[in-house]
Design an enzyme around this catalytic site. Sequence first.
Site, short mmCIF file in Angstrom:
data_model
loop_
_atom_site.label_atom_id
_atom_site.label_comp_id
_atom_site.label_asym_id
_atom_site.label_seq_id
_atom_site.Cartn_x
_atom_site.Cartn_y
_atom_site.Cartn_z
N ARG A 54 15.56 1.76 -5.11
CA ARG A 54 14.18 1.94 -5.59
C ARG A 54 13.40 2.58 -4.44
NH1 ARG A 54 12.66 -0.15 -1.65
NH2 ARG A 54 10.58 -0.18 -2.51
N GLY A 55 12.13 2.89 -4.70
CA GLY A 55 11.36 3.66 -3.72
C GLY A 55 11.47 5.14 -4.09
N ALA A 56 10.31 5.80 -4.16
CA ALA A 56 10.25 7.14 -4.76
C ALA A 56 11.25 8.14 -4.14
CB ALA A 56 8.82 7.66 -4.69
N ARG A 91 13.37 6.15 -14.57
CA ARG A 91 12.09 5.48 -14.22
C ARG A 91 10.97 6.50 -14.39
NH1 ARG A 91 11.79 1.64 -9.17
NH2 ARG A 91 10.10 0.80 -10.41
N GLN A 203 9.19 -6.94 -3.19
CA GLN A 203 9.79 -5.96 -2.28
C GLN A 203 9.32 -6.16 -0.84
OE1 GLN A 203 8.43 -5.24 -5.26
NE2 GLN A 203 9.29 -3.40 -6.20
N ASP A 244 4.18 6.48 -4.98
CA ASP A 244 5.18 7.02 -5.91
C ASP A 244 4.77 8.34 -6.52
OD1 ASP A 244 5.40 3.95 -5.84
OD2 ASP A 244 7.34 4.67 -6.54
N ASN A 254 0.79 3.70 -6.69
CA ASN A 254 1.71 2.92 -5.86
C ASN A 254 1.88 1.54 -6.50
OD1 ASN A 254 3.41 2.76 -3.51
ND2 ASN A 254 1.94 1.33 -2.62
N LYS A 255 2.73 0.74 -5.88
CA LYS A 255 3.07 -0.58 -6.41
C LYS A 255 1.82 -1.37 -6.80
CE LYS A 255 6.29 -1.62 -7.09
NZ LYS A 255 6.92 -1.46 -8.43
#
Length: 364
Positions: A54-56, A91, A203, A244, A254-255
């Site tokens: 995960r993570g852009a 995603r 995370q 992201d 973002n998150k």
Amino acid sequence: MKVDGVAYRSVWVDAEDGWSVRIFDQTRLPWALDILRLTTRDQAAHAIVSMQVRGAPLIGAVAAYGLCLALRADASSDAMERDAAMLAETRPTAINLRWALDRMLTRLRNTPSTGRVDAAYAEAAAIADEDVAQCAGIGRYGLELIQEIAASKPGQRVNLLTHCNAGWLATVDWGTALAPIYMAHDAGIDLHVWVDETRPRNQGAALTAWELGRHGVPHTVIADNAGGHLMQHGMVDMAIVGTDRVTRSGDVANKIGTYLKALAARDNNLPFWVALPSTTIDWTVSDGLTEIPIEERSPAEVTDLTGRTADGTIATIRVVAGGSPAANPAFDVTPGRLVTGLITERGRCDATAEGLLGLFPERA
Ligand code: MRU
């Protein structure tokens, strides 16, 4: 970055067979350092959907390698378009996923099918290498900010706050928001990081704290709700997060929870910086609130928690009474007006259309 003295990237091609793809299973961290071997398109897609990766920027690199695996099975043009479209759906919010697949297709559409597999691996490797170089550049431009803060309070520790995981596990190496932190720590600056746990998937608690701990960076995990209080009491010098997707006008997805940190930082007159490689800018959209799709994930991520029990077992427990529904929007959008600035591989800029075009004039 190094884990117990061994240098790793977060995705790499197996050195022995020369084609399968290796990743860390991030759903097992921090309890186990499991390395997975991906051999098919479907395994790569599953790794992204299930958030083993995960993570852009990392999602983009793994999708590129996923297309390489797909082409090994069928290198025809029809299959390539179908497989790229399938990977692009894994995603919705991080734009790096689509950017990486578009770049692969642009390179491969004019390549004869007999040469496509080799060309695909070369392009995926270039995407991964460029991400490492971009994150290192972000680190150097962000380091200057931390040096300025350190110079303004001689003999005192610099306190930073970050949300989610924007470290090397979220990219191919270095990270975005954490790259300046690693470089500042390595340069001998006395710093400490407040790590938002980042519910619901944690995370921050599971990945950022683990990364920082492996690198020896002083840090403290906090409940997501603690950041505003710490800012009010002078315990934060700067907030720095990843993203992201950034719109051409500087809005930042973002998150979930990032927006609240930006609001608290503004109320306390504290700098709130966003670190990103240019591959995270979506030049096709302007208004983040209406034009960025926000991923809605399973309510189980809110109702359930996974962790290690006292006897060492990994267990999942439910923290919400049966019968109560849960909602799980995974990202939010922070308007550019709340962002002090963007840190990219080309330098820093205002989170505005003018600021971004100043760094990327070819996009005008
Ligand atoms: O849902 P995730 O874990 O993929 O979300 C990741 C983030 O929101 C990160 O902060 C973002 O990708 C930037 S990482 C370089």
